[in-house]
Scaffold this motif. Structure first.
Motif: not given
Lengths: 298, 381
Positions: B276-279, B285-286, B364-369
């Motif tokens: 969740y935190l990665v998201i 960051l975005f 979600y995490a992968v996409a957002m990062l």
């Protein structure tokens, strides 16, 4: 060391620089001289691999900047116009951090920064944000030098620094030059131009003239007069509208003018008749600033 | 890797030099948990009720006493006029008006059926709804008592208009699973923990990055041979660690002060929190890449966070939201984490039960990062 060919960069509709071409030779101090907004920072950022020009070619150390920016960054030391080190880290932490990012240590290149860094080393535990302007500048220079760059890019390093520190700073640059580092420096102070090996005078994104400071001064092929009186500003306004003078600029307590031939006596008489007292006029040697003012008008 | 370590060393040096950091890590979770959990409760303890008893019979008094005995209602007014009672509600001095008709007892005796009228102040719909359900429960109680007492030999029904139906003695016993005492704190503590983790993750990292832009240090970093991913890793990892510590602190406080149940695996909870935190870090960051100042970044993040948290089901159940909102919620990272944390803590759900949520969060995490890193590259190159 640096070769720029027809560089252009536009922000929106404003042309930041237009058709800029010049070369910086090996082991040279090259100065970009011009007022705010002349485009100095844009050129510096392109050379420092931070900005991509719209057109034109920039080469540093024989490598095209855009294609080789990763390799080039090891050879470039850049000191931005605004103090941009971590204010909450100490002097020592800042310089060690930047040394580490370049894969080197402070000890390894200490000889290069010793005469600069040794001046601030006694305060090495102080946060960078709490330093005086001159000390910040020394720290920033040390950080830009710590990885032994071949080219040092200094964007208005002396802006906002007192006169004594400025002089000292140029002394340091001369020392670095002796150690084989090429320097590209920009400044809005015309008096600093004389300290460069060569200068480019810039105005509104264009280069007006490139030459050694002496040659720039020599190219001023007219006699320059300094006029003084008790009401300098009023006199400047008056001279500006008189038929005798070609170029009229206020320089501190003097007005620098170039005159049409054979009118020098008329000017003095007329000024006295108009009510200015203590009028004195004498020929002087032009400075880079005078040349700049003259070029600007043309 | 060496470069990332250098960044971590620098970031942690800065974080711990910041005098606001210790309060942020330890005081904020404590205060948030203490205030929000205790204040944002939906148990209604003191609903102000006005009873208009026009019957003044034994049956009507008996009914009133049932309300008096309930800890949920405060009855300070008995009125004889419904109009007066309405006026009290108009003045905001009553939440509920209960009207008992003149023939209440008579009807009960003769027809086995009587009606009472309850009027709610529904300015706060939630209060009205809860009060209504309390009243129904008390009425049911009363009805059971009537039947037991045997005073009324015919079937009795109250509150429902209608005919005499043969009394089917259905006795419903409620059991509330996963939170048997309907302890609201068990519901709120996990919710507040989600807020905490989101806050630390999204804001601290994002603001830290924008700050580098603001003070210009990012330029100085950009002229070094440091790679983008190293720089970003150096920004994300410290706050990732910090937020996980924050979650630990919050859970400890929740356990010690509110004695919340921890049914499931804490390891699983932290593992999912890590995803969740990665998201949220990537969202931060975005936002940092598209803004220039901390002020701008703060506004956008605040906007995003409020929506995410409010939609996540922290106060209101997601299932009662309209369909479109439930669809939108699938894009809300806080929604997944809110579900997961409650399911693990209260229900003891395991990895298999949460597979759907975990996969959604993983994607979600992968996409957002990816999005954040790409955007970041474009912004500075």
């Amino acid at each position: 060391m640096v070769r720029l060919n027809n560089l252009c960069k536009t922000y929106g509709t404003t042309k930041a620089i237009e058709d800029i071409s010049f070369e910086v030779n090996e082991n040279e101090i090259f100065g970009l001289i011009g007022p705010d907004g002349a485009g100095k920072t844009t050129i510096m950022q392109i050379v420092a691999t931070l900005l991509v020009p719209d057109s034109g070619i920039a080469e540093v150390c024989g490598m095209e900047v855009n294609a080789n920016f990763k390799a080039l960054r090891k050879h470039i030391g850049y000191m931005p116009g605004k103090f941009s080190l971590y204010p909450d880290l100490s002097i020592e932490e800042n310089i060690e951090f930047f040394a580490a990012l370049f894969g080197t240590t402070v000890q390894e290149n200490y000889h290069l920064v010793s005469d600069i860094y040794s001046q601030i080393e006694p305060f090495k535990d102080r946060p960078a944000g709490k330093l005086s302007g001159g000390m910040k500048q020394k720290l920033a220079l040390s950080c830009a030098l710590i990885h032994k760059p071949k080219l040092l890019i200094l964007d208005e390093p002396t802006t906002g620094v007192d006169a004594v520190s400025r002089k000292e700073f140029w002394g340091m640059l001369k020392n670095l030059q002796k150690k084989g580092i090429s320097i590209l420096v920009s400044t809005p102070y015309m008096d600093e131009a004389a300290l460069c090996d060569r200068v480019a005078l810039m105005q509104s994104g264009k280069i007006l003239q490139i030459d050694t400071p002496q040659a720039v001064v020599n190219s001023f092929n007219e006699v320059l007069y300094a006029v003084t009186s008790d009401k300098v500003y009023k006199m400047k306004e008056y001279l500006k509208h008189s038929n005798y003078c070609k170029n009229v600029h206020l320089f501190g307590q003097e007005v620098h003018v170039t005159l049409n031939t054979g009118v020098i006596d008329n000017v003095v008489t007329e000024l006295k008749n108009t009510g200015f007292s203590n009028v004195e006029i004498k020929p002087i040697n032009p400075t880079v600033e005078d040349c700049f003012m003259k070029l600007m008008v043309q | 890797m060496r470069i990332i370590l250098i960044f971590l060393k620098k970031e942690f040096a800065q974080i711990f030099r910041n005098k606001m950091m210790l309060p942020i890590i330890f005081v904020i979770p404590l205060v948030q948990l203490l205030i929000l959990v205790n204040a944002a409760t939906m148990e209604m303890k003191s609903i102000r009720m006005v009873i208009v008893d026009n019957d003044l019979s034994m049956a009507s008094r008996r009914l009133a006493s049932h309300f008096l005995a309930s800890k949920f209602f405060v009855i300070d007014n008995y009125m004889s006029s419904a109009i007066q009672a309405q006026q009290l509600m108009q003045d905001g001095k009553a939440d509920v008006v209960l009207c008992i008709n003149r023939d209440f007892e008579k009807q009960l005796l003769n027809e086995s059926s009587a009606k009472v009228q309850a009027t709610f102040n529904a300015i706060n719909g939630m209060v009205a709804g809860i009060a209504s359900s309390y009243i129904q429960a008390i009425m049911a109680d009363y009805q059971a008592e009537l039947i037991q007492s045997g005073r009324y030999n015919r079937p009795v029904s109250i509150g429902v208009a209608g005919t005499n139906v043969a009394p089917a003695q259905l006795n419903i016993q409620h059991r509330f699973w996963y939170n048997p005492e309907l302890n609201y704190k068990c519901f709120m503590v996990p919710g507040v923990l989600v807020v905490l983790v989101t806050l630390v993750g999204m804001f601290l990292a994002g603001l830290n990055l924008v700050r580098e832009k603001e003070i210009g240090t990012i330029e100085q970093i950009n002229v070094t041979p440091v790679k983008k991913y190293q720089f970003i890793a150096g920004k994300l990892i410290p706050f990732w660690i910090l937020a996980l510590i924050e979650l630990g602190v919050g859970l400890t406080i929740g356990k010690l002060i509110f004695d919340i149940p921890i049914e499931g695996s804490l390891f699983l909870l932290f593992a999912i929190a890590a995803i969740y935190l990665v998201i949220v870090l990537s969202i931060g960051l975005f936002v940092a890449t598209i803004t220039e100042t901390q002020q701008q970044a703060m506004f956008i993040m605040f906007f995003v966070m409020i929506i995410c948290i409010m939609m996540s089901g922290i106060f209101t159940s997601v299932e009662t939201m309209p369909n479109w909102a439930q669809m939108v919620n699938h894009l809300n990272p806080a929604y997944y984490f809110m579900r997961v944390i409650r399911m693990i803590l209260l229900k003891g759900s395991g990895f298999k039960d949460l597979l759907f949520e975990i996969s959604c969060m993983g994607i979600y995490a992968v996409a957002m990062l990816t999005l954040a890193v790409r955007k970041y590259k474009k912004a500075v190159a």
